[in-house]
Design an enzyme around this catalytic site. Sequence first.
Site, mmCIF file in Angstrom:
data_model
loop_
_atom_site.group_PDB
_atom_site.id
_atom_site.type_symbol
_atom_site.label_atom_id
_atom_site.label_comp_id
_atom_site.label_asym_id
_atom_site.label_seq_id
_atom_site.Cartn_x
_atom_site.Cartn_y
_atom_site.Cartn_z
ATOM 1 N N ALA A 133 0.869 -1.174 0.000
ATOM 2 C CA ALA A 133 0.000 0.000 0.000
ATOM 3 C C ALA A 133 0.907 1.226 0.000
ATOM 4 C CB ALA A 133 -0.870 -0.026 1.247
ATOM 5 N N GLY A 187 0.513 -5.025 1.060
ATOM 6 C CA GLY A 187 -0.675 -5.114 0.202
ATOM 7 C C GLY A 187 -0.395 -5.834 -1.116
ATOM 8 N N GLU A 211 -0.678 -9.377 -0.403
ATOM 9 C CA GLU A 211 -2.096 -9.678 -0.147
ATOM 10 C C GLU A 211 -2.892 -9.759 -1.460
ATOM 11 O OE1 GLU A 211 -2.000 -6.365 2.836
ATOM 12 O OE2 GLU A 211 -3.392 -7.679 3.884
ATOM 13 N N GLU A 226 4.190 -5.072 7.497
ATOM 14 C CA GLU A 226 3.377 -4.055 8.190
ATOM 15 C C GLU A 226 3.790 -3.850 9.643
ATOM 16 O OE1 GLU A 226 2.150 -6.378 6.170
ATOM 17 O OE2 GLU A 226 0.613 -5.528 4.868
HETATM 18 N N1 CAA Z 1 4.671 3.089 -0.645
HETATM 19 C C1 CAA Z 1 5.107 4.247 -1.184
HETATM 20 N N2 CAA Z 1 6.312 4.377 -1.772
HETATM 21 C C2 CAA Z 1 7.103 3.300 -1.791
HETATM 22 C C3 CAA Z 1 6.717 2.063 -1.247
HETATM 23 C C4 CAA Z 1 5.430 1.972 -0.660
HETATM 24 N N3 CAA Z 1 4.934 0.827 -0.132
HETATM 25 N N4 CAA Z 1 7.724 1.171 -1.421
HETATM 26 C C5 CAA Z 1 8.712 1.850 -2.059
HETATM 27 N N5 CAA Z 1 8.338 3.119 -2.301
HETATM 28 C C6 CAA Z 1 9.083 4.190 -2.954
HETATM 29 C C7 CAA Z 1 10.238 4.678 -2.054
HETATM 30 O O1 CAA Z 1 9.744 5.629 -1.099
HETATM 31 C C8 CAA Z 1 11.161 5.303 -3.090
HETATM 32 O O2 CAA Z 1 10.616 6.529 -3.476
HETATM 33 P P1 CAA Z 1 11.582 7.847 -3.585
HETATM 34 O O3 CAA Z 1 12.565 7.483 -4.671
HETATM 35 O O4 CAA Z 1 10.624 8.939 -3.973
HETATM 36 O O5 CAA Z 1 12.230 8.013 -2.242
HETATM 37 C C9 CAA Z 1 10.984 4.347 -4.304
HETATM 38 O O6 CAA Z 1 9.744 3.673 -4.101
HETATM 39 C C10 CAA Z 1 12.091 3.321 -4.396
HETATM 40 O O7 CAA Z 1 12.149 2.637 -3.131
HETATM 41 P P2 CAA Z 1 13.528 2.454 -2.312
HETATM 42 O O8 CAA Z 1 14.465 3.570 -2.583
HETATM 43 O O9 CAA Z 1 13.159 2.198 -0.887
HETATM 44 O O10 CAA Z 1 14.072 1.119 -3.021
HETATM 45 P P3 CAA Z 1 15.038 0.022 -2.381
HETATM 46 O O11 CAA Z 1 15.431 -0.855 -3.512
HETATM 47 O O12 CAA Z 1 16.075 0.636 -1.536
HETATM 48 O O13 CAA Z 1 14.063 -0.823 -1.390
HETATM 49 C C11 CAA Z 1 12.039 -1.962 -0.774
HETATM 50 C C12 CAA Z 1 12.992 -1.556 -1.917
HETATM 51 C C13 CAA Z 1 12.762 -2.962 0.152
HETATM 52 C C14 CAA Z 1 10.818 -2.619 -1.412
HETATM 53 C C15 CAA Z 1 11.658 -0.704 0.036
HETATM 54 O O14 CAA Z 1 11.201 0.291 -0.864
HETATM 55 C C16 CAA Z 1 10.550 -0.954 1.032
HETATM 56 O O15 CAA Z 1 10.797 -1.504 2.098
HETATM 57 N N6 CAA Z 1 9.314 -0.524 0.689
HETATM 58 C C17 CAA Z 1 8.190 -0.616 1.604
HETATM 59 C C18 CAA Z 1 7.630 -2.014 1.653
HETATM 60 C C19 CAA Z 1 6.520 -2.087 2.668
HETATM 61 O O16 CAA Z 1 6.700 -1.851 3.854
HETATM 62 N N7 CAA Z 1 5.306 -2.448 2.205
HETATM 63 C C20 CAA Z 1 4.132 -2.567 3.050
HETATM 64 C C21 CAA Z 1 3.339 -1.288 3.032
HETATM 65 S S1 CAA Z 1 2.060 -1.281 4.242
HETATM 66 C C22 CAA Z 1 0.776 -2.140 3.559
HETATM 67 O O17 CAA Z 1 0.865 -2.653 2.466
HETATM 68 C C23 CAA Z 1 -0.474 -2.149 4.403
HETATM 69 C C24 CAA Z 1 -1.553 -3.034 3.947
HETATM 70 O O18 CAA Z 1 -1.558 -4.215 4.206
HETATM 71 C C25 CAA Z 1 -2.711 -2.489 3.274
#
Ligand code: CAA
Length: 272
Positions: free
Chosen positions: A83, A128, A131, A151
Amino acid sequence: MTEDLNNYKFSLKNDNLLLETFNLGIEKKQILIITINREKSLNAVNIDILKSLTNILNHVKNDSNILSIILTGAGNKAFIAGADIKSMSTYSPEEAYNYSVLGQDLVKLINSFEKPIIAAINGYALGGGCEIASACHLRYASENSIFGQPEVKLGIIAGWGGTVNLKKLIGLGNATKLLISGNTINSDEAYRIGLVNMVFPLQNFLLSVIKEVKSFCQNSPNAIKNTLFSINSSDNGESYTIESDLFRDSFKHEDSSAGLSAFLKREKPKFK
Ligand code: CAA
């Protein structure tokens, strides 16, 4: 074979989704390929995408020429990284609840769909993203894919059916481990525990998935429809309600703002 992809005519409000079809060579029958198109944000799914995906699926439901749907992400780094944390970081508990219910409505629609929906997982399938993939009828992954429910590391819980659907796919123990550790697993481990059906090389990945989907499109659409209905006929109503209530509650706790803002500041969160 991917050169055979054609545009699918459906009016979308923005270009967050790409719609293409693959011609099956049986009358006008086709596979629809839906690509989440936010490569710079690793295809993180926001409200617009949830609504557009729901709209297109509701449209395709009545299109007898579409026999199956493949859902994938743009680029070769992510299927869906979850998400959208940027939008979620400002949500009130009520907004978080609505976001959870909107996502759950989509996963319920996917799960109960009468045509097979296949997740073509080409990289990160987190939160998400994992999911949405879990709600699909089949999951094919490229060998570089990474799965997880991070999460809890953000101070919130899975909100789009993760606590409902994962245990059905990979068993209670594996689901609980993914959901409370927040740790990720690779494609081989995802295959070992039954989270994905097959793993393919990244090169020509979509082509490999299309070939597989094409093979079962030769079967009776009516028999497939009834099989999917029969498989999915158990009732999950109450579990989904508990999940969205608790997703809202996690936004009432200070851990959620600590976790979500720490991700955006690239810091380690301090939980209470
Ligand atoms: N939401 C918004 N933006 C995201 C994102 C997310 N879930 N995941 C990555 N991005 C964005 C980053 O903020 C970054 O944007 P900027 O360049 O503007 O800073 C861009 O995508 C590239 O990401 P990274 O620089 O972090 O890339 P990386 O290769 O270093 O890492 C990753 C990759 C490990 C996937 C890391 O991006 C990460 O941990 N992302 C979050 C994953 C996460 O926690 N997902 C769960 C979200 S909560 C959820 O989904 C709730 C639900 O159940 C409904």
